[in-house]
Design a protein around this motif. Structure first.
Motif, PDB file in Angstrom:
ATOM      1  N   VAL A 121       0.774  -1.105  -0.044  1.00 34.23           N
ATOM      2  CA  VAL A 121      -0.055  -0.037   0.013  1.00 34.23           C
ATOM      3  C   VAL A 121       0.963   1.344   0.126  1.00 34.23           C
ATOM      4  CG1 VAL A 121      -1.938  -1.175   1.187  1.00 34.23           C
ATOM      5  CG2 VAL A 121      -0.351  -0.085   2.387  1.00 34.23           C
ATOM      6  N   SER A 122       2.135   1.105   0.321  1.00 38.75           N
ATOM      7  CA  SER A 122       2.842   2.357   0.224  1.00 38.75           C
ATOM      8  C   SER A 122       4.210   2.010  -0.686  1.00 38.75           C
ATOM      9  CB  SER A 122       3.411   2.694   1.635  1.00 38.75           C
ATOM     10  OG  SER A 122       4.306   1.635   2.274  1.00 38.75           O
ATOM     11  N   TYR A 123       4.488   3.096  -1.218  1.00 39.05           N
ATOM     12  CA  TYR A 123       5.746   2.995  -2.563  1.00 39.05           C
ATOM     13  C   TYR A 123       6.474   4.024  -2.285  1.00 39.05           C
ATOM     14  CZ  TYR A 123       7.345   2.944  -7.331  1.00 39.05           C
ATOM     15  OH  TYR A 123       8.278   2.943  -8.340  1.00 39.05           O
ATOM     16  N   TYR A 124       7.909   3.814  -2.661  1.00 30.69           N
ATOM     17  CA  TYR A 124       8.768   4.952  -2.924  1.00 30.69           C
ATOM     18  C   TYR A 124       9.826   4.464  -3.998  1.00 30.69           C
ATOM     19  CZ  TYR A 124      12.337   8.635  -2.871  1.00 30.69           C
ATOM     20  OH  TYR A 124      13.154   9.385  -3.444  1.00 30.69           O
ATOM     21  N   GLY A 125       9.548   5.130  -5.224  1.00 31.13           N
ATOM     22  CA  GLY A 125      10.618   4.445  -6.185  1.00 31.13           C
ATOM     23  C   GLY A 125      11.223   5.940  -7.177  1.00 31.13           C
ATOM     24  N   VAL A 126      12.456   5.449  -7.708  1.00 30.03           N
ATOM     25  CA  VAL A 126      13.018   6.366  -8.673  1.00 30.03           C
ATOM     26  C   VAL A 126      13.309   5.777  -9.844  1.00 30.03           C
ATOM     27  CG1 VAL A 126      13.875   7.981  -6.809  1.00 30.03           C
ATOM     28  CG2 VAL A 126      15.335   6.284  -7.436  1.00 30.03           C
ATOM     29  N   PRO A 127      13.535   6.593 -10.899  1.00 26.35           N
ATOM     30  CA  PRO A 127      13.879   5.951 -12.283  1.00 26.35           C
ATOM     31  C   PRO A 127      15.603   5.512 -12.302  1.00 26.35           C
ATOM     32  CG  PRO A 127      13.643   8.214 -12.427  1.00 26.35           C
ATOM     33  CD  PRO A 127      13.360   7.951 -11.064  1.00 26.35           C
ATOM     34  N   ILE A 128      15.817   4.677 -13.201  1.00 27.15           N
ATOM     35  CA  ILE A 128      17.147   4.328 -13.543  1.00 27.15           C
ATOM     36  C   ILE A 128      17.060   4.804 -15.141  1.00 27.15           C
ATOM     37  CG2 ILE A 128      18.964   2.350 -13.730  1.00 27.15           C
ATOM     38  CD1 ILE A 128      17.090   0.840 -11.423  1.00 27.15           C
ATOM     39  N   HIS A 129      18.331   5.194 -15.338  1.00 34.13           N
ATOM     40  CA  HIS A 129      18.553   5.633 -16.794  1.00 34.13           C
ATOM     41  C   HIS A 129      19.844   4.797 -17.221  1.00 34.13           C
ATOM     42  CE1 HIS A 129      16.460   9.022 -15.052  1.00 34.13           C
ATOM     43  NE2 HIS A 129      15.964   9.114 -16.055  1.00 34.13           N
ATOM     44  N   TRP A 130      19.932   4.872 -18.665  1.00 38.58           N
ATOM     45  CA  TRP A 130      21.260   4.182 -19.462  1.00 38.58           C
ATOM     46  C   TRP A 130      22.049   5.829 -19.544  1.00 38.58           C
ATOM     47  CZ3 TRP A 130      23.227  -0.191 -20.342  1.00 38.58           C
ATOM     48  CH2 TRP A 130      22.279  -1.461 -20.325  1.00 38.58           C
ATOM     49  N   PRO A 131      23.103   5.738 -19.825  1.00 40.85           N
ATOM     50  CA  PRO A 131      23.985   7.119 -20.130  1.00 40.85           C
ATOM     51  C   PRO A 131      23.285   7.993 -21.096  1.00 40.85           C
ATOM     52  CG  PRO A 131      25.338   5.303 -20.015  1.00 40.85           C
ATOM     53  CD  PRO A 131      24.134   4.251 -19.959  1.00 40.85           C
ATOM     54  N   ASN A 132      22.590   7.240 -22.065  1.00 42.58           N
ATOM     55  CA  ASN A 132      21.709   8.258 -23.070  1.00 42.58           C
ATOM     56  C   ASN A 132      20.540   8.629 -22.718  1.00 42.58           C
ATOM     57  OD1 ASN A 132      20.351   5.952 -23.258  1.00 42.58           O
ATOM     58  ND2 ASN A 132      21.085   5.627 -25.549  1.00 42.58           N
ATOM     59  N   GLN A 133      20.140   8.317 -21.291  1.00 45.21           N
ATOM     60  CA  GLN A 133      18.772   8.871 -20.854  1.00 45.21           C
ATOM     61  C   GLN A 133      17.747   8.028 -21.062  1.00 45.21           C
ATOM     62  OE1 GLN A 133      18.830  11.045 -18.167  1.00 45.21           O
ATOM     63  NE2 GLN A 133      20.989  10.675 -18.471  1.00 45.21           N
ATOM     64  N   GLU A 134      18.012   6.902 -21.919  1.00 46.30           N
ATOM     65  CA  GLU A 134      16.830   5.935 -22.135  1.00 46.30           C
ATOM     66  C   GLU A 134      16.756   5.233 -20.700  1.00 46.30           C
ATOM     67  OE1 GLU A 134      18.456   2.967 -24.980  1.00 46.30           O
ATOM     68  OE2 GLU A 134      18.233   4.560 -26.650  1.00 46.30           O
ATOM     69  N   PHE A 135      15.341   4.815 -20.456  1.00 47.18           N
ATOM     70  CA  PHE A 135      15.121   4.354 -19.214  1.00 47.18           C
ATOM     71  C   PHE A 135      15.415   2.730 -19.220  1.00 47.18           C
ATOM     72  CE2 PHE A 135      12.144   7.912 -19.226  1.00 47.18           C
ATOM     73  CZ  PHE A 135      12.612   8.364 -18.124  1.00 47.18           C
ATOM     74  N   PHE A 136      15.944   2.237 -18.212  1.00 44.05           N
ATOM     75  CA  PHE A 136      16.353   0.935 -17.751  1.00 44.05           C
ATOM     76  C   PHE A 136      15.132   0.483 -17.226  1.00 44.05           C
ATOM     77  CE2 PHE A 136      17.291  -2.512 -14.979  1.00 44.05           C
ATOM     78  CZ  PHE A 136      17.776  -3.330 -16.057  1.00 44.05           C
ATOM     79  N   GLY A 137      14.660   1.263 -16.095  1.00 45.83           N
ATOM     80  CA  GLY A 137      13.531   0.847 -15.274  1.00 45.83           C
ATOM     81  C   GLY A 137      13.525   1.667 -14.125  1.00 45.83           C
ATOM     82  N   THR A 138      13.001   1.149 -12.775  1.00 49.40           N
ATOM     83  CA  THR A 138      13.189   1.675 -11.594  1.00 49.40           C
ATOM     84  C   THR A 138      13.950   1.005 -10.600  1.00 49.40           C
ATOM     85  OG1 THR A 138      10.995   0.939 -10.654  1.00 49.40           O
ATOM     86  CG2 THR A 138      10.745   2.954 -12.202  1.00 49.40           C
ATOM     87  N   ILE A 139      14.019   1.774  -9.313  1.00 50.65           N
ATOM     88  CA  ILE A 139      14.439   0.858  -8.224  1.00 50.65           C
ATOM     89  C   ILE A 139      13.509   1.420  -7.133  1.00 50.65           C
ATOM     90  CG2 ILE A 139      16.177   2.788  -7.702  1.00 50.65           C
ATOM     91  CD1 ILE A 139      17.716   0.471  -6.178  1.00 50.65           C
ATOM     92  N   CYS A 140      12.875   0.631  -6.525  1.00 53.34           N
ATOM     93  CA  CYS A 140      11.896   0.946  -5.451  1.00 53.34           C
ATOM     94  C   CYS A 140      11.682   0.326  -4.176  1.00 53.34           C
ATOM     95  CB  CYS A 140      10.421   0.838  -6.373  1.00 53.34           C
ATOM     96  SG  CYS A 140       9.913  -0.536  -7.025  1.00 53.34           S
ATOM     97  N   VAL A 141      11.093   0.610  -3.152  1.00 55.32           N
ATOM     98  CA  VAL A 141      10.795  -0.121  -2.068  1.00 55.32           C
ATOM     99  C   VAL A 141       9.141  -0.041  -1.804  1.00 55.32           C
ATOM    100  CG1 VAL A 141      12.906  -0.175  -0.826  1.00 55.32           C
ATOM    101  CG2 VAL A 141      11.135   1.887  -0.827  1.00 55.32           C
TER     102      VAL A 141
END
Length: 340
Positions: A121-141
Motif C-alpha cells: 500500500v505504500s511505495y517509493y521509487g526513482v527512475p534508472i537511466h542508461w547514459p543516453n537517458q533511455e530508461f532501464f526501469g526503476t528501483i523502489c521499495v
C-alpha cells in the motif's frame, strides 16, 4: 532509431511516450546482477520493508528484474505488470521523477492499483537511466503499511540508483572500448587482429574436430586510381559500400574483416570451396552494382581456399587463397603489386 513505449500516468490520466532500453545496449552481466542483488537486499533490510525491487521496462510490461530476498517479499523475479494499467513505476518513468505513495488505500487515485492486491500500500521509487537517458526501469521499495519514508531512506535509495547508473555507464564504455579494439571504424567490420583471431580459432577447431571451413581473400580493384582521380572521400565510400554488402548478406555465423587497406577476409564455417565460391558469385553483381553507382567500373577480385587437414599452419590456407586472388587479378588483367 530509439525504441519507445507508452506509459500511463494514473494521476494525470494521460499517456506519455518514453525511450527505453534499445537492442544495441549491452546485456547485464552476472557480476552486476549479483552486485545489484546485494544492493536491494541491504536496501530492504535497512529501510525495513517487505519488498525492494529493481524493475525493468520493456515495450509492453514492467518486469521484476531483481527482488530483495527476504522471506516476506510477495514478488517473484520475472513477475510482469502490463503497461497502461497505471502502475506505480509507470508514473516514475513517465514523470522521470521520484514517486512517494504513503498509503494507497487513502487515495482515490491509487487504491485500486495492482500492487494493492499484494497488500503493498505504500511505495517509493526513482527512475534508472542508461547514459543516453533511455530508461532501464526503476528501483523502489514497497511496504504493507503506511510509510512516509524518511529523507534518509529516500537519499539511500537515490544513492543505490546512482551506483546502478554508474554500472550501466561502465558497461557502455567497456563495450565502446572493446569495439575500438576489435572493429574497423570505417567499415564496421572486424579489424585484422580480430579477424586473424577468428581464423586461428576456426583452423584449430577444424583440426580438432574434422569440420570443414573455407575462407576468401578479397581485394577492391583499382582503389588507388579511384583515390587519385576522384579523391579519398570516394575511395572511402567504395570501401564502405563493399563492406556493407558483405556484412548485410553474409550468414550470421560468417566472419567478415578488413585485412588491411582494400583487402578483406571472409571466413565461412561449415562451407567447402564450392559453397563459398557460389556464395560470392551470387553476391558479386549485387555488391559491384552498388559500388558502380558511386564510381563507374568499380569491382573486386577474390580468391578462396578450403581448410585442409594436411596443413599444420593457417598461413598456408591464407597463401592458397591469396594465390587464387592473384590469379583472379591476372585473369581480369588488373595490376597488383608483386608479392615478396
Amino acid at each position: 532509431m530509439r525504441k519507445t513505449t507508452e506509459v500511463f500516468l494514473r494521476a494525470k490520466r494521460e499517456r506519455r511516450e518514453v525511450a527505453i532500453t534499445d537492442s544495441s545496449m549491452p546485456l547485464i552481466s552476472k557480476e552486476l546482477i549479483d552486485k545489484w542483488q546485494r544492493i536491494i537486499n541491504i536496501m530492504a533490510k535497512i529501510i525495513n520493508v517487505p519488498a525492494g525491487l529493481i524493475m525493468q521496462i520493456t515495450e509492453k510490461e514492467m518486469v521484476v528484474f531483481l527482488k530483495s530476498q527476504n522471506a516476506d517479499n510477495p514478488y517473484e523475479e520475472g513477475d510482469k505488470g502490463l503497461l497502461g494499467s497505471g502502475l506505480y513505476c509507470e508514473t516514475v518513468i513517465g514523470e522521470d521523477n521520484e514517486l512517494l505513495i504513503d498509503n494507497a488505500l487513502d487515495s482515490e487515485i491509487w487504491k485500486d492499483n495492482s500492487d494493492v492486491k499484494l497488500n503493498m500500500v505504500s511505495y517509493y521509487g526513482v527512475p534508472i537511466h542508461w547514459p543516453n537517458q533511455e530508461f532501464f526501469g526503476t528501483i523502489c521499495v514497497l511496504d504493507n503499511k503506511k510509510n512516509t519514508f524518511t529523507l534518509e531512506y529516500k537519499t539511500l535509495l537515490k544513492e543505490f540508483r546512482s551506483a546502478i547508473e554508474v554500472d550501466l555507464k561502465n558497461l557502455v564504455n567497456e563495450r565502446k572500448l572493446r569495439y575500438l579494439a576489435e572493429m574497423d571504424v570505417l567499415t564496421s567490420s572486424y579489424n585484422r587482429n580480430k579477424t586473424q583471431e577468428f581464423l586461428i580459432n576456426n583452423f584449430n577447431s577444424a583440426k580438432a574436430t574434422g569440420t570443414k571451413f573455407s575462407i576468401a581473400i578479397m581485394d577492391i580493384n583499382r582503389l588507388k586510381e579511384i583515390n587519385d582521380n576522384y579523391g579519398h572521400v570516394f575511395g572511402d565510400k567504395i570501401i564502405k559500400t563493399f563492406a556493407q554488402g558483405f556484412n548485410l548478406h553474409k550468414r550470421e555465423e560468417d566472419i567478415f574483416g578488413r585485412w588491411g587497406g582494400d583487402e578483406f577476409v571472409l571466413i565461412c564455417p561449415n562451407y567447402d570451396l564450392k559453397e563459398i565460391n557460389l556464395m560470392i558469385e551470387n553476391l558479386y553483381n549485387k555488391i559491384t552494382g552498388k559500388m558502380e553507382s558511386i564510381v563507374p567500373n568499380s569491382s573486386f577480385c577474390y580468391g578462396c581456399a578450403e581448410f585442409s587437414a594436411t596443413e599444420n599452419n593457417y598461413q598456408k590456407l591464407l597463401t592458397r587463397a591469396d594465390d587464387n586472388l592473384y590469379n583472379c587479378k591476372e585473369k581480369n588483367k588488373i595490376y597488383r603489386f608483386p608479392r615478396n
